[in-house]
Scaffold this motif. Structure first.
Motif, mmCIF file in Angstrom:
data_model
loop_
_atom_site.group_PDB
_atom_site.id
_atom_site.type_symbol
_atom_site.label_atom_id
_atom_site.label_comp_id
_atom_site.label_asym_id
_atom_site.label_seq_id
_atom_site.Cartn_x
_atom_site.Cartn_y
_atom_site.Cartn_z
ATOM 1 N N PHE A 238 -8.203 65.785 -28.713
ATOM 2 C CA PHE A 238 -7.526 67.079 -28.596
ATOM 3 C C PHE A 238 -8.103 68.102 -29.585
ATOM 4 N N SER A 239 -8.329 67.639 -30.837
ATOM 5 C CA SER A 239 -8.785 68.541 -31.896
ATOM 6 C C SER A 239 -10.239 68.959 -31.717
ATOM 7 N N GLY A 240 -11.105 67.965 -31.588
ATOM 8 C CA GLY A 240 -12.540 68.253 -31.539
ATOM 9 C C GLY A 240 -12.916 69.114 -30.348
ATOM 10 N N LEU B 204 -19.580 64.771 -32.581
ATOM 11 C CA LEU B 204 -20.041 63.382 -32.580
ATOM 12 C C LEU B 204 -18.840 62.477 -32.352
ATOM 13 N N GLU B 205 -18.967 61.549 -31.426
ATOM 14 C CA GLU B 205 -17.809 60.745 -31.012
ATOM 15 C C GLU B 205 -18.225 59.299 -30.775
ATOM 16 N N THR B 206 -17.498 58.371 -31.400
ATOM 17 C CA THR B 206 -17.759 56.939 -31.221
ATOM 18 C C THR B 206 -17.564 56.499 -29.771
ATOM 19 N N GLY C 190 -10.030 60.933 -27.269
ATOM 20 C CA GLY C 190 -9.471 60.403 -28.530
ATOM 21 C C GLY C 190 -8.374 59.383 -28.247
ATOM 22 N N THR C 191 -7.198 59.611 -28.827
ATOM 23 C CA THR C 191 -6.024 58.751 -28.603
ATOM 24 C C THR C 191 -5.881 58.359 -27.140
ATOM 25 N N TRP C 192 -6.083 59.333 -26.263
ATOM 26 C CA TRP C 192 -5.790 59.127 -24.841
ATOM 27 C C TRP C 192 -6.962 58.510 -24.096
ATOM 28 N N CYS D 161 3.066 59.879 -23.766
ATOM 29 C CA CYS D 161 3.375 60.821 -24.839
ATOM 30 C C CYS D 161 4.885 61.035 -24.897
ATOM 31 N N ASP D 162 5.400 61.172 -26.124
ATOM 32 C CA ASP D 162 6.834 61.373 -26.317
ATOM 33 C C ASP D 162 7.210 62.848 -26.381
ATOM 34 N N VAL D 163 6.241 63.694 -26.159
ATOM 35 C CA VAL D 163 6.523 65.134 -26.072
ATOM 36 C C VAL D 163 6.354 65.509 -24.602
ATOM 37 N N HIS E 268 4.826 70.888 -22.875
ATOM 38 C CA HIS E 268 4.655 71.331 -24.267
ATOM 39 C C HIS E 268 3.515 70.615 -24.981
ATOM 40 N N TYR E 269 3.155 69.422 -24.470
ATOM 41 C CA TYR E 269 2.042 68.692 -25.076
ATOM 42 C C TYR E 269 0.767 69.097 -24.331
ATOM 43 N N SER E 270 0.342 70.309 -24.553
ATOM 44 C CA SER E 270 -0.818 70.818 -23.831
ATOM 45 C C SER E 270 -1.355 72.015 -24.607
ATOM 46 N N ASN F 175 4.940 67.956 -32.782
ATOM 47 C CA ASN F 175 4.156 67.927 -31.547
ATOM 48 C C ASN F 175 2.731 68.223 -31.978
ATOM 49 N N MET F 176 1.854 67.242 -31.866
ATOM 50 C CA MET F 176 0.533 67.422 -32.462
ATOM 51 C C MET F 176 -0.325 68.442 -31.728
ATOM 52 N N ALA F 177 0.008 68.714 -30.474
ATOM 53 C CA ALA F 177 -0.754 69.746 -29.767
ATOM 54 C C ALA F 177 -0.598 71.082 -30.503
HETATM 55 P P1 FAD Z 1 -7.729 61.583 -31.818
HETATM 56 O O1 FAD Z 1 -7.204 61.784 -30.470
HETATM 57 O O2 FAD Z 1 -7.329 60.370 -32.551
HETATM 58 O O3 FAD Z 1 -9.299 61.643 -31.710
HETATM 59 C C1 FAD Z 1 -10.119 61.352 -32.796
HETATM 60 C C2 FAD Z 1 -11.464 60.890 -32.279
HETATM 61 O O4 FAD Z 1 -12.362 60.792 -33.381
HETATM 62 C C3 FAD Z 1 -11.428 59.520 -31.642
HETATM 63 O O5 FAD Z 1 -11.913 59.597 -30.328
HETATM 64 C C4 FAD Z 1 -12.344 58.663 -32.516
HETATM 65 O O6 FAD Z 1 -13.108 57.759 -31.761
HETATM 66 C C5 FAD Z 1 -13.213 59.705 -33.161
HETATM 67 N N1 FAD Z 1 -13.723 59.275 -34.465
HETATM 68 C C6 FAD Z 1 -13.016 58.878 -35.544
HETATM 69 N N2 FAD Z 1 -13.846 58.578 -36.557
HETATM 70 C C7 FAD Z 1 -15.100 58.803 -36.107
HETATM 71 C C8 FAD Z 1 -16.397 58.683 -36.698
HETATM 72 N N3 FAD Z 1 -16.552 58.286 -37.963
HETATM 73 N N4 FAD Z 1 -17.474 58.995 -35.945
HETATM 74 C C9 FAD Z 1 -17.329 59.416 -34.646
HETATM 75 N N5 FAD Z 1 -16.125 59.547 -34.056
HETATM 76 C C10 FAD Z 1 -15.030 59.238 -34.769
HETATM 77 N N6 FAD Z 1 1.264 62.891 -30.694
HETATM 78 C C11 FAD Z 1 2.281 63.667 -30.290
HETATM 79 O O7 FAD Z 1 2.343 64.842 -30.656
HETATM 80 N N7 FAD Z 1 3.243 63.179 -29.474
HETATM 81 C C12 FAD Z 1 3.209 61.909 -29.036
HETATM 82 O O8 FAD Z 1 4.114 61.467 -28.354
HETATM 83 C C13 FAD Z 1 2.139 61.071 -29.420
HETATM 84 N N8 FAD Z 1 2.054 59.813 -28.966
HETATM 85 C C14 FAD Z 1 1.033 59.028 -29.390
HETATM 86 C C15 FAD Z 1 0.946 57.732 -28.919
HETATM 87 C C16 FAD Z 1 -0.065 56.908 -29.348
HETATM 88 C C17 FAD Z 1 -0.184 55.518 -28.807
HETATM 89 C C18 FAD Z 1 -0.991 57.366 -30.324
HETATM 90 C C19 FAD Z 1 -2.074 56.475 -30.846
HETATM 91 C C20 FAD Z 1 -0.911 58.645 -30.780
HETATM 92 C C21 FAD Z 1 0.077 59.497 -30.316
HETATM 93 N N9 FAD Z 1 0.179 60.814 -30.745
HETATM 94 C C22 FAD Z 1 1.184 61.612 -30.297
HETATM 95 C C23 FAD Z 1 -0.759 61.350 -31.722
HETATM 96 C C24 FAD Z 1 -2.102 61.734 -31.090
HETATM 97 O O9 FAD Z 1 -3.057 61.055 -31.815
HETATM 98 C C25 FAD Z 1 -2.290 63.238 -31.167
HETATM 99 O O10 FAD Z 1 -1.287 63.870 -30.410
HETATM 100 C C26 FAD Z 1 -3.648 63.746 -30.670
HETATM 101 O O11 FAD Z 1 -4.074 63.098 -29.514
HETATM 102 C C27 FAD Z 1 -4.672 63.669 -31.765
HETATM 103 O O12 FAD Z 1 -5.861 64.276 -31.367
HETATM 104 P P2 FAD Z 1 -7.094 64.323 -32.358
HETATM 105 O O13 FAD Z 1 -8.220 64.886 -31.587
HETATM 106 O O14 FAD Z 1 -6.717 65.000 -33.598
HETATM 107 O O15 FAD Z 1 -7.368 62.818 -32.756
#
Ligand code: FAD
Length: 545
Positions: free
Chosen positions: A26-28, A45-47, A53-55, A65-67, A71-73, A448-450
């Motif tokens: 979501f972030s990247g 860069l992504e593993t 990511g999470t999804w 998702c619990d949101v 709203h989670y968008s 809500n992390m979005a």
């Molecule tokens: P992520 O989605 O975690 O993505 C990070 C990415 O970085 C991953 O793909 C990983 O492979 C990559 N990465 C990490 N380290 C490296 C590296 N060194 N080199 C290359 N790539 C790397 N949030 C909510 O708001 N509501 C919810 O209900 C909710 N439910 C969740 C349920 C689960 C099972 C989980 C695990 C999380 C949930 N979350 C929820 C939190 C969720 O992580 C965030 O909402 C959001 O998806 C985070 O996005 P992100 O891009 O910040 O991180």
């Protein structure tokens, strides 16, 4: 030509960028989009092998998702908001993954993402004023960039259980946070599930549908609220679409990042009958946030919390037929809401089925995984498959998993030895031109992390725009501002009941991790104001040079 974006070999040959972003969740994804908008060259860069990511990683049955979907968008693309069709009130993992894939296509993001590429470390080269980023994987080698943005996730480093013997297990085993892409068929199998946090609670009813038997190994019971999930209400969709700007604004101004009015009353200022009536009303909404925001003191006053906790325990007792099993499922040793509260679809009901068994690890501790199954202090449980729903090294696992070195070669892991320090959860002293999306010390997982993610991405983009327009090469948090913010984060948590739980917010799930509250509890609205004030004051608390 390494600068030609249409040349596919050039893309991976290129090694110099304005910005390197780590992580394509979501972030990247959104960060990349904003960087492009600023005319900066950027690579993600992504593993993993795909965006999400999470999804992408958490493909376990029942992952959701619990949101609420609406709203989670993302809010940054108003046409997408109007066009995207969510099918359920709460979105499932496949649906969110499809959504993020769609965003990547729609904004043509993939051409600047390198998959199967892990960042192992990054070193700030002071003489050059640049980050040198080491990678492993498909496009391995060193990259350099003026700015480094971590979008590595708060819950992206799976944690294994602290039991010996997993490698001896003859059956199949899976971690919920790294679930295989192919369908896992549990039909006719004896399945064990270790862990009863959010993931375990979502997964157990799904596995019980197919498996011959399910044994749930529980150390700590959790509070869970039923989602009442179902097809999304078309009237709600129409209403939200019509009012999206205002609804998004409400979410951004709120405590938890969802558009709910802030509670005004204390749980202790109303009669017991009135409380019972109102808690039922909030409960019926199928939202844990609705229950948590029933009263304004549930997370700060032990008596108020006790009332809500007892209400939830009564709901568990109502559903579970066997009173002994119900009591084992009732959390008692931490206040409601101080470990991540869960949401479920039929979790407690599952324990009424004959082929589902609850094992209380408090009474009979887990000793080892054996070739045949799982041994507790009084029994060996024979299993064909084992699911580890044991969570994550949260908040800092992925960040400190990289060997990041700032000024004078200081290692980030050393700096964070006694717990992470950060200015606003966005930047760290001694680490110039490094930004951490949803870093420790920001609201992140308590919202809500979005919403939290968009706010961070937009703040970082605005900061970069400011640096570019003023010809500033470096931005770095002042040590004093960092110390002050870190103290503020810890003091804010100290005023709540959060400190009473052995939660992953506190690092308590990982042996040896410092016990420090890593999330800012002040709420997303309050936090956004602080960030905006810092920016408006010319990036107060940062040194610009
Ligand atoms: P992520 O989605 O975690 O993505 C990070 C990415 O970085 C991953 O793909 C990983 O492979 C990559 N990465 C990490 N380290 C490296 C590296 N060194 N080199 C290359 N790539 C790397 N949030 C909510 O708001 N509501 C919810 O209900 C909710 N439910 C969740 C349920 C689960 C099972 C989980 C695990 C999380 C949930 N979350 C929820 C939190 C969720 O992580 C965030 O909402 C959001 O998806 C985070 O996005 P992100 O891009 O910040 O991180």
């Amino acid at each position: 030509d390494p600068t030609d974006p249409t040349d596919p070999t050039a893309r991976t040959a290129r090694t110099t960028y304005d910005v390197v972003v780590v992580g394509a969740g979501f972030s990247g994804l959104y960060m990349l989009h904003r960087l492009r908008g600023l005319g900066l060259s950027a690579v993600v860069l992504e593993t993993g092998e795909d965006v999400g990511g999470t999804w992408y990683w958490n493909r376990y049955p029942g992952a959701r998702c619990d949101v609420e979907s609406m709203h989670y968008s993302y809010s940054f693309d108003p046409e997408l908001e109007q066009e995207w069709e969510w099918t359920e009130k709460y979105p499932s993992q496949p649906e969110i993954h499809a959504y993020l894939r769609h965003v990547a296509e729609r904004h043509d993001l993939r051409r600047d993402i390198r998959f199967r590429t892990t960042v192992t470390g990054a070193r700030f080269d002071e003489a050059a004023g640049r980050w040198r980023v080491s990678t492993e994987g498909e496009t391995g080698g060193e990259l350099e960039a003026r700015f480094l943005v971590t979008a590595v996730g708060c819950l992206s480093t799976p944690k294994q259980p602290e039991v010996p013997g997993l490698e001896t297990f003859r059956g199949e085993w899976y971690h919920t946070g790294a679930w295989p892409e192919e369908h896992v068929d549990f039909s006719g199998k004896r399945v064990g599930v270790i862990g009863t946090g959010s993931s375990g609670i979502q997964l157990v009813p799904e596995v019980a549908r197919d498996a011959a038997s399910v044994t749930v190994f529980q150390r700590t019971p959790n509070f869970s609220v039923p989602t009442r999930n179902g097809p999304i209400d078309p009237d709600l969709v129409a209403h939200v679409r019509e009012n999206y700007p205002q609804i998004r604004q409400e979410a951004r101004r709120s405590g938890f990042g969802v558009p709910l009015p802030p509670p005004e009353r204390s749980a202790l200022e109303v009669s017991a009958e009135e409380r019972e009536r109102y808690l039922h009303e909030q409960w019926s909404k199928g939202s844990v946030t609705a229950v948590l925001t029933s009263y304004n003191d549930l997370l700060v006053d032990a008596d108020a919390n006790h009332v809500a906790a007892e209400f939830v325990r009564d709901r568990i007792r109502e559903v579970v037929d066997d009173p002994e099993v119900a009591e084992v499922l009732c959390p008692r040793d931490f206040p409601f809401g101080t470990k991540r509260p869960c949401m479920d679809t039929g979790y407690y009901e599952t324990f009424n089925e004959d082929h589902v068994r609850l094992v209380d690890l408090r009474r009979t501790p887990l000793e080892s995984v054996t070739p045949a199954g799982v041994r507790t202090s009084d029994e060996e449980h024979e299993l064909d498959a084992l699911v580890l729903a044991t969570g994550f090294d949260a908040m800092t696992g992925a960040l400190l998993g990289m060997d990041i070195r700032g000024r004078d070669g200081q290692r980030l892991a050393d700096k964070c030895r006694d717990g992470p320090t950060s200015y606003l959860g966005l930047a760290m002293a001694g680490f110039p031109n490094l930004f951490t999306i949803t870093g420790p010390g920001s609201p992140s997982v308590l919202s809500n992390m979005a919403v939290a993610i968009e706010q961070h991405v937009e703040w970082i983009a605005a900061a970069l725009e400011h640096l570019e327009s003023t010809g500033t090469a470096l931005i770095e948090a002042d040590p004093a501002s960092e110390a002050e913010w870190t103290d503020h984060v810890r003091e804010s948590a100290a005023g709540t009941l959060h400190m009473e739980a052995n939660s992953w917010y506190l690092g308590a799930n990982v042996p040896g991790k410092p016990r420090v509250f890593m999330v800012y509890v002040g709420g997303v609205g309050v936090y956004q104001d602080v960030c905006d004030e810092v920016a408006a004051a010319g990036y107060k608390g940062f040194e610009l040079s």
